[in-house]
Structures are given as C-alpha cells and as structure tokens.
Design an enzyme around this catalytic site. Structure first.
Site, PDB file in Angstrom:
ATOM      1  N   HIS B 257       3.094  -7.483  -5.124  1.00  0.00           N
ATOM      2  CA  HIS B 257       2.270  -6.123  -5.522  1.00  0.00           C
ATOM      3  C   HIS B 257       2.518  -5.359  -4.497  1.00  0.00           C
ATOM      4  CE1 HIS B 257      -1.114  -3.688  -6.316  1.00  0.00           C
ATOM      5  NE2 HIS B 257      -1.386  -4.536  -7.244  1.00  0.00           N
ATOM      6  N   ARG B 273      -3.453   3.794  -7.405  1.00  0.00           N
ATOM      7  CA  ARG B 273      -2.264   4.569  -7.605  1.00  0.00           C
ATOM      8  C   ARG B 273      -2.581   5.039  -9.098  1.00  0.00           C
ATOM      9  NH1 ARG B 273       1.878   1.166  -7.476  1.00  0.00           N
ATOM     10  NH2 ARG B 273       0.474  -0.405  -7.137  1.00  0.00           N
TER      11      ARG B 273
END
Lengths: 241, 669, 241
Positions: B257, B273
């Site tokens: 990740h 994000r």
C-alpha cells in the site's frame, strides 16, 4: 424479533420493578434539585445579616409572611412548617440515594479497590458526596430539629443560638459539608439529565459557587458570633428602628 | 478426544467468515465459527476507506454499472484474475451493499445540491441530483473510472464488521473465541474439519464438519513491516498447504500500500488520496504527475507504490532514522472534511506521530498490505483438490484480484464472496452427509499432540521469536516491491535454513495452557512454509505483472506467464513447495489482455489475444446496432450465479424518467 | 537520547493453582516512537516469553489491548512510552472482566453476552428491503450521527472505568447504553421507546447510572456518553410519566 417481550430477570431482576427504579431516580434528582436550590437561597437570606440587623430582620419577617399580618411581624410557624417539609424532602432524598450506597461488604471492597487502581476525579468526587451525604443525614436532622422545636429567627435570637447555645460548632462542620454535597449534587444532576452538556462550564460554575458560598457562609457565621458576643443574657429580640 | 460436530464450520470470524456462517445458518444448518480473537476485533475492522459497488448514485458515479466495475477490476489485476469470478463479484456487489444497509450499516449518504470537493489539488463544486438525496454516497479510489467506493467516514470495515457480527449474534451463531485451528482433518480427498487448540486452556479439540471454510485473512505478517494485524500470519494458508494436496494460488502476488505511516506501518486510507490528498517529496514537490500524468496519485496501488519507491531511489525521499519516506499531504482537504470523513486517520496521526494532519504532512512509504494469493478455490469457493474445503475472502485465491487488487475491492470481496460462496457451502452441506472417521481424527489429533510434546519436552534450542523476526526481515529485504533473481534466490536459501532451524525449537515457558511462546512456536514453522511458497513463486515467475515486479524481467509476459501459480507441499520433510501452473484461457475472456494505461506498454502478447479480440468484434457485430449491455455480456462470457442472486441491479438512473441535469463543469456521463 | 524505562506488570495465571497475583518489574531501553505494544512484545521476545497480553490491529482500531496504564484505562497499542517522563510505567489488566492471565482479559465473552442480553442488533422494520432494488434514502445527517456512536470499539474501558459497574455486576455499563442509543437513533430500527425501556429502563440500566462519567473521560474514541445516556434517561423517564 421485537423486544416487546421482557428480557430475562438478569436485567429486570432485583426486588423492585422497573417503574420503581425510574421513579426513585427521578425522585432523587428532584428532591436533590429542590434541596440544592433551597440551599442557594438559604445561604443568601441568612447572609443578609452582613447588610445589618435591620435588613436581616425585615427579610425574616417577609419570609415568614409579614404581608399577611396586621402587626408587620411574620409567623414563626412558617419556619416550622417549611422545616417539616424540608425534613420530609431530605428523608425522601436520603431514602432514594441509599440505593446507590454500597450496602454489601463486597460492594464496598469493589469501590475501594476501584478507587485505588483507577484515577478518576469525578468518581472520587462521588465518593466524597456519598460520605458527606451520610454525615448530612445527621447534621441536617439536627439543624431541622432545632428549627422545628425553636423556630424563632431574628438577628439576636439567631445570634444567641449560634454563640450562646454553641450552635456554631454545628455550623462550622455543617457549612463546608452541605456546600460540597449540594453544589456537587447540582453539578451532577445537571449533567445527569443533560440540562447542559457543557461540562467544563458547569464545573467552573460549581467551583466558583463553592468558594463564593463558603466565604459568604463563613462571613455570616462570624457576624453572628460577633453579634452573639455583644449580647447580654437574657437576650432580647431585636427591635427595628 | 474432545469432538465437536457441526454442519458448517468456519475458521475466522472476520467479514468473509461471518458472512458464510450467516448464509449457512439461514438455511437451517448447524453453523460454528472458530476465531483467534473476538469476532469484532477481526482485521476486517481495520479497512478504512470503503467498499466498491457500482451504485452510481453520486454525480461522479453516474453511468457506472457492473461492466465498468468489471473492467476496472480486470485491468487492476493486470489480467491475472479469473474473469468469471470478477463478473460474479461485480454483479453482486450492489446487492451486498444494500443487504448491509438492512443490517444496520450507516453508509455515508448524499446531500442534494452543490458540494465542494478537491480534485487534482483544485477545489471543484459538484452538484448532486435532488433524486439522489439520502442515497448511498461514494468516493474516488485509485484505478477506478467512476466514483464507486461506498463508505462510512473512514471506518467502513468497522461498521461493516459490527453490522455483520450483530446479524450473526441475532441468529445465534456461536463463535468459539481464542481457538486456533492448526491442522485439517482430511484423507487426501475429502476435508472433515479441523484440529484446533484452545489458546486459554491449551485443550486440543477436533471440530468435525460437513464443510470447512477457511476465512482467516492474509499472510502479511510474514513481512517485517505490514499494515496487517498481528493475527494475519498466514495460518489459514498453512492449513491448506500442510495437507499436501490442496493448492495455494498466486502466493507471490503481494500488495504494497502506498501510504502507511513511518515507522509504525499503520495504514492511512486510500480515501486520503481519493478525497484529494497528494504525495510530495523532500522538496515538497508533487511528483506523481511526473510519472503518471493521467491518473497521478490515483493510479492503481501497485503503480503508485512502485513510483514512490523509484522516486525515493532517486534520492528524493525524506531521510529519517527509519530510512527514507515521502509525504502525504491532506491539509488541502480542510479541517472539517478531515474531522468528519477521515477521523481515524486523524487519530492515528495524533497518537502515533504527534502531528495534526490538518496542518502537517504525514510521513508515509509503501508497506506490505494485502495478499492476493491464498487457498486456491474454484468459482464456488471450493478447493479443487479437497472436497468439503472452502475458502473465502483474503485467505482465498478465488481470484478476482489476480496480481493486484483495487482499493475498496477487498472489503467488497469479503461480503460479496461470503454471500455467493456461503450459498454454495450451504448447498454442499445439504447434499452431503457428515462423515465421522474417528481413527482418522485421532490420528490428526495425535500428530498435533506430538508436535506440542516435542516443543515442550524436546531438547531443542532455537528461539521461535528470533526465527520469526529473521524470516520477516528476509521477506522484507528480498521479496518486496521490486524483486530480482539473485535476491529471491538468496531469500529462498535463507528461508530454507530457517525452516531447518525451526525443527529444533525449544521453549523456555513449559506451560501447556495459555502459553504465548508455544503459540509462537506452533505458528513459526507454518509461517515459514507460507513464506517459502511466496518466495519460490516469485523466483519462478520471470515476468512483471501487477504487484509482482521483477527488475530483471520488467515486461508483462502474456505469452509465457498468463497463468496462475499453484503451490502444494506434498512432502512434509521437504524444504520447498512444488509449483504448477494453471493457464488462463484467453479465448474465454470477456476482456482480452490489453494495455493497463500506466507507463509504456511493453507487454509480450499472448498468441490468442488478437484472435479473441476479433472474435469479440464479430459477436458484437452479430448483435446488431446498440445491443443491450446484458445481452452483449451474456454473449461474450456467460457466468453462473445462485438463482436468488441473478436479478439485475436497479440504479437511480433506471428509476428516473429524465436524467438529472448535469452541472456546469461536470464531465458528461 | 535513549533512556532506560521500567515496567511494573501485573502477573497472575489463574489456571495455575500455585500462582499468586504479583507485580513484576522489567527494564528496557526506550526507542524513538516506542509504544506500549512495541515494549511489551520486546519484553516477551527477549525477557519473559510467558508474558500474556492481547494486541490485534496495533493501530487503535480493534479495541483488543485496553489495560490500565498508570491508573488510566486506555488502549496500550497507541500509548507512547514517551508520555511518561519519569520512565515508570505500571500495567494492570482491565478490572471488571474475567482474567485470562497477566494483562489479558476476556472482553469478547463479556461483549457477546451483553449483545445477546440487550439485543444489540438492528431490528429492521417489516418492509425489509429488496437487495436488488434501490436502497431507501436516509438523511445524510442521520447517517453521520449514527456513525458517531458506531465508532465504539468495545474495548471495555468504559466498563472498567465505571465504579457503578464495579459495584454492581448486573449493570449494563456505558457500552450497553451507548449501543442502545445507537439503535434508538436509527430510523431503520423498529423498536420503540417502550421496547428499549424494558431493556434499560431500570436499576441495571439508565436509572442505575450515577453519572460518574468514568466512561466518557476515558473512552479512547471520545464518544459522547454523558449526552447520550442523559438523552436515554430523559426518554425512558418520559415513558412512565
């Protein structure tokens, strides 16, 4: 899948029904609230001595219902009646509050064990409230008994009681205990029913009130003692100009 | 010998396991769940950002449907997934979301009218339709064409797990907590349950069942730094591997990740994000657009992680005592947004880093996060080798993720997979009778008992904690984001040496009941076999696909490697697994292999790809102008589903007479 | 910059008939960013492999690792050792739960029993929705409010920080009441105030709570216990008036 049916007795259990616990809780809060508010007024009424004997005298007469009297004097029986009512309220408050007390040894131990292992201010506060509540049961009874048996209030009569009958000994102990119990109780009852959820504000007000009332009460007490010292026995009731 | 019988035995009480348990209990089957920990503590709770389902309620999700979700998932997998399974999954995802709503999940909902969002570091005003007011909202996630990730703030997994566990409790499904399954009872053809150890009393129990479902999550903890919970140690995969018969699929497919905090390795959600957060380097420069001008920070996870690593290798990382890191900047989202939609992220920053993410940048770096590989199953969730053995969720290689999973597809897989596979498990339990072979069961219990006796009474000297830490270090250093032949060979050699040492473990704590050292010792050799399966699979796969990225073989090689790695461990004394490969049939694919849209297209094509593309064009042509999308899909790749899951999904756009007007600035649907 | 820190850890194995509860002292070198999670694992790996404790997510999300740290019940995984300037850290298991050993307690069993007893799940209204059709709308504000209460991680801190619960085994504790509040707030739940009254309108529920607020003051998720329990209390009291 509805919860209409009552859940097993583990929850509803105990010797009392559900409605009882709700009522007891409401009663405890209501009587506490009445007593707390009464305390606030009481402290100020009695502190009127700081404004002079005259003011205090008229205040007492007014509160004893002088407006209904042709002589401009109130009825001391009013004090007696109010005292009896207060005693009843105190009794109800004490009885409903008793359910909170750790009545079994095991509960007491759990309480003490808890307090020694977990640091929590409000719990400690409650512990002291419980202790003060227990003491108040005797102190309030003593105070009210006097007011019922001997309801005459006045600048000189009260001062005599305080100084010559040595009631100041009672009041010195009574004052901080009742203030702590009363104000902390009001703080808790406000949070308990969500009257306000601004806890820091309520806490600050409680702190200020305790300090303020402690000063007020002490000053009044000193004033009575001073008046009492100046009095010659047998005491004559105060006569206003 | 303590024997416990049931129809449907589920190992693992996370979302996937509980969902299967509910499915079998619904059918009146006796169901029992084993768990290392209380169900609500399962790692599913840690999923923050959301669950993908093509509801298409929000204006940025309108026009979404199963087809778009399917294409995103297949592309995300770098064509490594099983397309039938991806179809089953995308078709049922909206159903699962709506079912969960009825179980109490408080999905974040849409407010009609304008709302301000951050896109590409700019403030943009979106206008939500009146008709969408109160419907389930969605946020943007990496690698998706539409805003499809449904969420409850950033506690999606938590809300889902609580709702599903509450449902299980309401149905009276027992969860045996603090029980560790350590071996499967099987005869080489049929699985009959598990031998498990109670972590409190140390008692060994045989759980005998018609069906056994492994739902134990991933194997992230074979790595030193992982976002995974301490319990994600791959014991479920080891259960299957140790049968010598059942296969593990694509174990080398391990996802990193992009944004776990440094040094703790705790996840900050992709939602950061998705909601508009950006990545910066040591100069404060937003570097992702330099590498991926189109998708930027919202490229697929494997791509972002690799780009970050690349950028740090260029010396652009921020130096720290724990090695270089980059910055995640969510300050531009504003305090209100962070305190409502990214609360857990804020808490993590405050507690572990002592920073306020509304003001400060978050130190992040790519960290092991997800296991695409797992117990290989067919589309019904059953092991092709061991009848009665099922697997679901991250534990399984049902294979909707291939070599890279899209954010938001894992939570979705647990509940969607659980819903579908649970149905097949229930069918299996109804069609099969309970077979109790006491001699076999006793043999299995004796074997585990001997293993424990050897650990406690034996004269071994090796420390299980040391071996585990050593293994985690090897995996971290040599089987990470970028891999190469020499390092992988080194990792295999060192892991084998550790496996040999692990046969000589000695315990200081001799207790037979609750003994953490014994627990560790029982796990470590199992974890080593899983780790070796990952390392050997990675060394053998001489191509780069999805999260498996070989520096010495940078091309995706469809010609030789469009297949699934299958690993078994037939000889318990052996030091390595046996690898086989299962080809993916291009001629059956609805979406033939193509360009994923990142970097240069350097794929070595499969010989069938062109043929299949042509065939698909012919099918489309034969359906005439404007064929219905369902008809087209069925013509290209028909797929099976339990009948009650077959109905089509209704969407807001189906119920509207006119499409909601599009606000100025919104891209057309 | 690294200093030596000391841990005083409660040790007891209730399954070992010979064992007696005791405190044991350990020392280790602090590393930057060290949490109690890191420290305890280091102690287990390097000094005492028999040390029992529970961690799962180690990110403050799963609620497994609550224990009493220097008198305050909290999540150990996100407690930095640097928070203790004198380097003395005392760890006790959460009181009020079955002890498994050392710092490990059986919160899971407690929570499951509580959920069964209070029926802590959504009781959907009769018009159960079809999963193939569009979902029913819900006010966005309502969803956000429910999530606020959903953030409970069942860590058990509120139970161990509650003197009422310690003194009264059958008291449902804040966690139970907060979950009831969560379902009471949910428009999808079919239960009425009367239904909830049967479950918590008693001495073991809202009317047994003394508003000591140990729950709110220690909750690692900052849940609004005071406000919610007050709300329930008003609601439950109203059902009998």
């Amino acid at each position: 899948m509805s919860a209409k049916t009552r859940v097993p007795t583990a929850i509803n259990g105990g010797p009392y029904g559900q409605a009882w616990s709700a009522k007891a809780d409401c009663l405890q809060s209501v009587t506490g609230l009445i007593l707390g508010i009464f305390l606030l007024f009481h402290m100020h009424f009695e502190a009127s001595i700081l404004l002079g004997k005259e003011t205090f005298f008229h205040m007492v007469q007014f509160l004893e219902g002088s407006m209904f009297s042709s002589t401009d004097h109130g009825f001391p029986i009013v004090t007696k009646i109010i005292s009896v009512i207060m005693l009843v309220i105190v009794a109800v408050h004490a009885a409903t509050a008793l359910r909170r007390f750790p009545t079994q040894l095991g509960q007491w131990r759990a309480m003490r064990g808890f307090m020694s292992s977990i640091k929590h201010k409000d719990t400690q506060l409650w512990f002291w409230q419980m202790i003060t509540g227990f003491l108040l049961f005797f102190l309030v009874s003593a105070h009210l008994a006097t007011m019922i048996l001997n309801p005459e209030i006045g600048p000189h009569l009260s001062a005599e009681r305080v100084y010559h009958d040595n009631a100041w000994l009672l009041y010195v102990v009574f004052l901080p205990i009742v203030l702590f119990h009363g104000i902390v109780g009001l703080y808790r009852v406000i949070l308990k029913w969500g009257v306000s959820s601004n806890r820091p504000l309520i806490r600050t007000i409680a702190h200020v009130l305790i300090v303020y009332l402690l000063c007020l009460g002490t000053l009044s007490l000193v004033t009575y003692i001073n008046i009492g010292m100046e009095l010659v026995l047998p005491v004559q009731p105060f006569i206003p100009n | 010998m303590k024997l416990i019988y049931t129809d449907s035995l589920v190992i693992g009480a996370g979302l996937a396991g509980l969902r299967v348990a509910i499915a079998t209990k619904e059918r009146g089957l006796d169901t029992l769940v084993l768990s290392l920990i209380p169900a609500k503590r399962s790692h599913s709770a840690a999923a923050q950002g959301g669950m993908q389902a093509s509801l298409g309620n929000t204006v940025k999700g309108m026009g979404d449907n199963e087809d778009v979700h399917f294409q995103d998932t297949v592309k995300g997998s770098d064509w490594g997934c099983d397309q039938d399974v991806a179809r089953m999954f995308t078709h049922c995802a909206p159903k699962a979301i709506r079912e969960l709503t009825n179980w109490g999940v408080p999905w974040s909902r849409i407010s009609a009218g304008p709302r301000e969002v951050i896109m590409n570091a700019q403030k943009v005003t979106l206008n939500e339709a009146e008709e969408a007011h109160g419907l389930i909202n969605a946020r943007d996630f990496g690698g998706t064409k539409k805003w499809r990730t449904c969420y409850t703030a950033d506690g999606t997994g938590h809300s889902l797990l609580y709702a599903v566990d509450n449902q299980a409790i309401s149905m009276g499904i027992p969860v045996h907590e603090r029980i560790e399954a350590l071996s499967l009872i099987h005869d080489g053809k049929r699985c009959h349950g598990v031998i498990a150890r109670c972590l409190i009393t140390g008692e060994l129990r045989a759980y005998v069942a018609k069906s056994t479902t492994i739902a134990t999550g991933g194997y992230g903890k074979i790595y030193e730094i992982s976002t995974n919970a301490t319990i994600c140690e791959g014991i479920g995969q080891a259960l299957a591997l140790d049968t010598g018969v059942a296969t593990l699929g694509n174990m080398e497919a391990v996802q990193f990740h992009p944004t776990a905090i440094v040094p703790a390795g705790i996840l900050t959600t992709e939602g950061c994000r998705g909601d508009g957060g950006i990545l910066r380097d040591k100069d404060g420069h937003r570097f992702m657009p330099d590498y991926e001008p189109e998708k930027k920070e919202l490229a697929s996870r494997d791509v972002v992680s690799r780009r970050m690593t690349e950028h740090m290798r260029k010396g652009k990382g921020v130096d720290s005592p724990y090695g270089p890191h980059l910055w995640l900047d969510i300050t531009l989202l504003g305090r209100e947004h962070i305190e409502t939609n990214l609360r857990e992220v804020k808490e993590i920053c405050e507690y572990f880093l002592g920073i306020d993410p509304c003001k400060d940048w978050i130190p992040v770096r790519p960290t092991q996060h997800y296991s695409m590989g797992g117990v290989r199953t067919n589309a019904t969730g059953e092991s092709p080798q061991l009848k009665g053995l099922f697997s679901v969720g991250e534990a399984a290689c049902w294979d909707m993720h291939g070599f890279n999973r899209l954010g938001g597809n894992s939570v979705a897989e647990t509940v969607v997979g659980g819903m579908i596979i649970g149905k097949y498990v229930a069918d299996f339990c109804e069609q099969n009778s309970l077979e109790i072979d006491t001699a076999l069961t006793q043999k299995c219990i004796d074997k585990l008992q001997a293993e424990i006796d050897h650990l406690i009474d034996g004269d071994g000297k090796e420390n299980p904690f040391e071996i585990k830490i050593e293994m985690q270090r090897i995996m971290m250093n040599y089987v990470g984001i970028f891999r190469n032949g020499p390092e992988l060979e080194k990792s295999i050699k060192e892991l084998k040496a550790l496996l040999v040492r692990s046969k000589n473990l000695g315990l200081k704590c001799k207790k037979r009941h609750s003994n953490p050292e014994l627990v560790e010792a029982l796990r470590v050799s199992r974890m080593l076999r899983v780790a070796l399966t990952v390392a050997c699979g990675a060394a053998a796969r001489t191509e780069s696909r999805g999260a498996h990225s070989r520096e010495d073989y940078p091309q995706r090689n469809d010609k030789d490697w469009l297949n699934r790695t299958l690993a078994t461990w037939p000889d318990a004394e052996s030091l390595e697994p046996v690898l086989r490969y299962e080809a993916l049939d291009v001629m059956k694919m609805e979406l033939p292999p193509g360009y994923r849209g990142y970097g240069n297209d350097n794929t070595i094509p499969h010989p069938d790809t062109e043929k299949r593309v042509q065939q698909i064009n012919e099918v489309i042509a034969s359906l005439g102008d404007n064929p219905d999308r369902h008809t087209l899909q069925h013509a290209l790749m028909p797929f099976e589903l339990p009948s009650h899951l077959q109905p089509r999904n209704e969407r807001l756009t189906d119920t509207l007479k006119t499409m909601p007007s599009q606000p100025v600035g919104n891209k057309p649907l | 910059m690294s200093r030596q820190i000391s841990f005083n850890i409660f040790r007891y194995d209730p399954q070992d008939g010979q064992d007696k509860p005791k405190m044991e002292r350990y020392q280790l070198t602090e590393t930057p960013g060290m949490t109690v999670f890191i420290a305890l694992n280091q102690l287990r790996e390097q000094q005492d492999p028999s040390l029992q404790f529970d961690f799962v997510c180690r990110a403050g999300i799963c609620g497994s690792c609550a224990m009493v740290i220097n008198g305050f019940p909290t999540l150990a995984c996100r407690t930095l050792t640097a928070n203790y300037p004198d380097g003395e850290i005392t760890l006790m298991p959460l009181p009020g739960f079955e002890l498994i050993g050392d710092l490990s307690v059986n919160t899971g069993k407690f929570m499951r029993e509580l959920a069964e007893r209070l029926k802590l799940w959504l009781h959907p209204k009769a018009d159960d929705h079809d999963m193939h059709r569009l979902e029913n709308p819900m006010a966005p504000e309502e969803a956000a409010r429910i999530y606020e209460l959903e953030r409970c991680v069942e860590c058990g801190v509120c139970v161990s920080a509650c003197a009422t619960k310690q003194m009264r085994e059958t008291f449902v504790g804040a966690v139970g009441m907060m979950k009831i509040a969560r379902f009471e707030m949910d428009s999808r739940d079919a239960r009425t105030a009367d239904d909830f009254y049967h479950v918590i309108g008693n001495q073991d529920g809202v009317f047994g709570c003394m508003t000591l607020l140990g729950c709110q003051d220690n909750c690692p998720k900052d849940l609004p216990h005071m406000q919610q329990i007050a709300y329930l209390r008003r609601k439950m009291a109203a059902t009998i008036l």
